[in-house]
Design an enzyme around this catalytic site. Sequence first.
Site, PDB file in Angstrom:
ATOM      1  N   ASP A   1       0.862  -1.178   0.000  1.00  0.00           N
ATOM      2  CA  ASP A   1       0.000   0.000   0.000  1.00  0.00           C
ATOM      3  C   ASP A   1       0.892   1.219   0.000  1.00  0.00           C
ATOM      4  O   ASP A   1       1.766   1.351   0.840  1.00  0.00           O
ATOM      5  CB  ASP A   1      -0.902   0.003   1.235  1.00  0.00           C
ATOM      6  CG  ASP A   1      -1.872   1.165   1.203  1.00  0.00           C
ATOM      7  OD1 ASP A   1      -2.766   1.152   0.338  1.00  0.00           O
ATOM      8  OD2 ASP A   1      -1.732   2.091   2.013  1.00  0.00           O
TER       9      ASP A   1
ATOM     10  N   GLU B   1      -2.831  -2.178  -5.419  1.00  0.00           N
ATOM     11  CA  GLU B   1      -4.160  -1.641  -5.625  1.00  0.00           C
ATOM     12  C   GLU B   1      -4.294  -1.119  -7.047  1.00  0.00           C
ATOM     13  O   GLU B   1      -3.327  -0.621  -7.605  1.00  0.00           O
ATOM     14  CB  GLU B   1      -4.308  -0.456  -4.679  1.00  0.00           C
ATOM     15  CG  GLU B   1      -5.616  -0.337  -4.017  1.00  0.00           C
ATOM     16  CD  GLU B   1      -5.524   0.772  -2.973  1.00  0.00           C
ATOM     17  OE1 GLU B   1      -6.560   1.147  -2.470  1.00  0.00           O
ATOM     18  OE2 GLU B   1      -4.428   1.250  -2.680  1.00  0.00           O
TER      19      GLU B   1
ATOM     20  N   CYS C   1     -11.626  -5.015   7.210  1.00  0.00           N
ATOM     21  CA  CYS C   1     -10.807  -5.469   8.333  1.00  0.00           C
ATOM     22  C   CYS C   1      -9.978  -6.661   7.858  1.00  0.00           C
ATOM     23  O   CYS C   1     -10.525  -7.633   7.336  1.00  0.00           O
ATOM     24  CB  CYS C   1     -11.688  -5.870   9.511  1.00  0.00           C
ATOM     25  SG  CYS C   1     -10.771  -6.708  10.811  1.00  0.00           S
TER      26      CYS C   1
ATOM     27  N   CYS D   1     -11.066  -9.946  10.189  1.00  0.00           N
ATOM     28  CA  CYS D   1     -12.289 -10.725  10.071  1.00  0.00           C
ATOM     29  C   CYS D   1     -13.063 -10.471   8.774  1.00  0.00           C
ATOM     30  O   CYS D   1     -14.032 -11.150   8.484  1.00  0.00           O
ATOM     31  CB  CYS D   1     -13.195 -10.457  11.277  1.00  0.00           C
ATOM     32  SG  CYS D   1     -13.881  -8.797  11.274  1.00  0.00           S
TER      33      CYS D   1
ATOM     34  N   CYS E   1     -11.760  -2.040  13.975  1.00  0.00           N
ATOM     35  CA  CYS E   1     -12.826  -2.935  13.523  1.00  0.00           C
ATOM     36  C   CYS E   1     -13.928  -2.977  14.554  1.00  0.00           C
ATOM     37  O   CYS E   1     -13.683  -3.214  15.740  1.00  0.00           O
ATOM     38  CB  CYS E   1     -12.279  -4.344  13.277  1.00  0.00           C
ATOM     39  SG  CYS E   1     -13.569  -5.468  12.730  1.00  0.00           S
TER      40      CYS E   1
ATOM     41  N   CYS F   1     -14.597  -7.284  15.247  1.00  0.00           N
ATOM     42  CA  CYS F   1     -13.692  -8.102  16.044  1.00  0.00           C
ATOM     43  C   CYS F   1     -12.799  -7.288  16.970  1.00  0.00           C
ATOM     44  O   CYS F   1     -12.025  -7.844  17.742  1.00  0.00           O
ATOM     45  CB  CYS F   1     -12.845  -9.010  15.146  1.00  0.00           C
ATOM     46  SG  CYS F   1     -11.556  -8.124  14.251  1.00  0.00           S
TER      47      CYS F   1
ATOM     48  N   ASP G   1      -2.581   1.810   6.837  1.00  0.00           N
ATOM     49  CA  ASP G   1      -1.884   1.379   5.629  1.00  0.00           C
ATOM     50  C   ASP G   1      -1.508  -0.105   5.692  1.00  0.00           C
ATOM     51  O   ASP G   1      -1.568  -0.819   4.695  1.00  0.00           O
ATOM     52  CB  ASP G   1      -0.623   2.228   5.406  1.00  0.00           C
ATOM     53  CG  ASP G   1      -0.957   3.706   5.223  1.00  0.00           C
ATOM     54  OD1 ASP G   1      -2.106   3.989   4.842  1.00  0.00           O
ATOM     55  OD2 ASP G   1      -0.086   4.543   5.473  1.00  0.00           O
TER      56      ASP G   1
HETATM   57 ZN   LIG Z   1     -12.423  -7.331  12.291  1.00  0.00          ZN
END
Ligand SMILES: [Zn+2]
Length: 437
Positions: A209, A293, A346, A349, A365, A368, A375
Amino acid sequence: MTATALQAYRFALDPTPRQQRSLASHAGAARFAYNWGLHLVQERLEQRQAGEDIEVPWTLPALRWEWNRAKHQVAPWWPDNSKEAYSSGLDALAQALKNWSDSRNGRRKGRPVGFPRCKTKRRARASCRFTTGGIRVLADRKHIQLPRIGVVRTHESTRKLARRLEHGTARILAATISRTADRWFVSFTVEVQRAIPASNGKASVVGVDVGIRHLAVLSTGAVISNPRALEGSLRGLRRLNRELARRAPASRRRNRTRRRLARLHARAVNLRQDGLHKLTTGLATRHGIVVVEQLNLAGMVRNRRLARALSDTGMAELRRQLGYKATWYGCRLLVADPFFPSSKTCSGCGWVKAKLTLAELIFRCEACGLRIDRDLNAARNLAKLVQDVARSGWETQTARGADRKSQLAGQVAVKRAAGTGSFPGETGTVQPQGWTA
Ligand SMILES: [Zn+2]
């Protein structure tokens, strides 16, 4: 296996004052021919609109024919410069006219291209392209030779190119001189023979990234910081930008500040470029698969914030360099779908955040509870894409050697299959070398 590719070698020049005048004269001549041709085209278009049956010179041969007929009148000084200078300007015009008509007829992708405009000394970059005549890289690796301009000293060694020329694995097709922030450069367009490895033998996957605060963050957790000197340049740029805003319009001081700003900007670009080259070579030689990306081109339009603009161009440059270096060193490059939310997902998860502002440096997140550098989170998501793709049969897809852009798992486009030895068309194969820091 070997492949032929076009490659650019760029060197800063140390011309004598007389040579500087000659270089400027050639660039000026190219600009003159461009503007002269443009006026002629506009005139003929108007005449045609008025009902006259008249040819409009639209191609390089047509423009050249008109120029050779008119040059004794409009530019009696034409023998001062190589004829390549005028050709260079007319060639640029023919290209600009073609881009415009292609864009109008829907044959060209991207933003609509406007009708060519006059090149002013202030707006246009001084440049001139030589395609024939005595273009040479001298054996001492400190000089190059150009038609009419003669033997010019280079600021840095030309050894990378000279070696290839001596071994017969490269052929010079053209040389372009240009001026950036008061410094002259020569860029050779070279046809190069290269050995292409099928694979670099590495099994690791890495997501990259390109950040705002750093040059890049890797999914391995490695943070590649901006070159130290670049940080200093950025501070200087901000200061000079403020200074420029305070200067009276069209004043001598304003002009001085403008030139200093241009020099510092060129330096910042070079420093960043240098850092990116080191990074991309490292990535392509140390990892089997690199995931990046896709550029959000629509979101890239003219950002006023300096850091953001640099990060966007950095991403584009990273992609471009990885595009050809992947082929050179035998690694695979995967490009995530533009709509893949690498920053908002995330990496723990898979929960997707509805909105993530640029100010949020830590990804939190809500599912979770993971807290992670923004980044790094994006880089990990990119690396994880490979697993998804592998599950959906990516290996068999690339084994067929398809170079086409195939959408897989709705998230990844395979840019290049290892071992095909073909170059990704979109990223091109022209690359700058011999950058000065
Ligand atoms: Zn998560």
